[in-house]
Design a protein around this motif. Structure first.
Motif, PDB file in Angstrom:
ATOM      1  N   THR A  11       0.847  -1.188   0.000  1.00 52.08           N
ATOM      2  CA  THR A  11       0.000   0.000   0.000  1.00 52.08           C
ATOM      3  C   THR A  11       0.882   1.237   0.000  1.00 52.08           C
ATOM      4  O   THR A  11       1.814   1.333   0.804  1.00 52.08           O
ATOM      5  N   GLY A  14      -1.347   5.194   2.313  1.00 50.64           N
ATOM      6  CA  GLY A  14      -2.286   4.929   3.402  1.00 50.64           C
ATOM      7  C   GLY A  14      -3.716   4.811   2.925  1.00 50.64           C
ATOM      8  O   GLY A  14      -3.993   4.233   1.876  1.00 50.64           O
ATOM      9  N   ARG A  15      -4.651   5.373   3.693  1.00 50.56           N
ATOM     10  CA  ARG A  15      -6.075   5.257   3.383  1.00 50.56           C
ATOM     11  C   ARG A  15      -6.488   6.061   2.146  1.00 50.56           C
ATOM     12  O   ARG A  15      -7.580   5.900   1.641  1.00 50.56           O
TER      13      ARG A  15
END
Length: 141
Positions: A11, A14-15
């Motif tokens: 990833t 992050g978000r």
């Protein structure tokens, strides 16, 4: 532990970023849900990915247990609802609800199957004593 399978996902951001598996099958943007202050874009998020993994793994555990008990699950399904909440100390915590629909099964047998699946499911084992997990047997009406 003898490794049977290994998943590797990276990833970035992050978000509000991007997730990609080493084999390229998973390759998508992730975004913060609107309820957490995000823009509400049409991209997945970690809780949805966890719910997908948990519900599919739990469904497989149900199949193993049903075979052991010689029970036909029929057109069964498992719906996982994953909640992300805030604790009093400000830390974030997950909780999960597993709604297991097994058509035509008697309540007592259905509860037995769901409880035994919860004992062997790797996601259930990983979350045991770490997050609240509620098991529900959904009935035909």
């Amino acid at each position: 532990m003898k490794t049977l399978y290994k998943a590797k996902v990276t990833t970035s951001g992050g978000r509000e970023g991007h997730v990609k598996s080493d084999d390229g099958i998973l390759d998508m943007r992730v975004s913060m849900p609107k309820g957490m202050g995000g823009k509400g874009e049409d991209f997945t998020n970690p809780e949805q990915l966890f719910a997908a993994g948990y519900s599919s793994c739990f469904g497989s555990a149900l199949q193993v247990i049903a075979k052991k008990h010689k029970v036909d699950l029929g057109d069964f399904s498992v719906t996982a609802t994953v909640k992300l909440g805030s604790l009093e100390d400000g830390n974030l915590q997950l909780a999960a609800i597993l709604d297991c629909y097994i058509p035509g099964v008697e309540v007592e047998k259905g509860e037995q199957l769901v409880n035994e699946a919860h004992e062997i499911c790797p996601y259930s084992r990983a979350t045991r004593d770490n997050i609240d997990v509620t098991l529900n047997l959904m009935l035909d009406e």
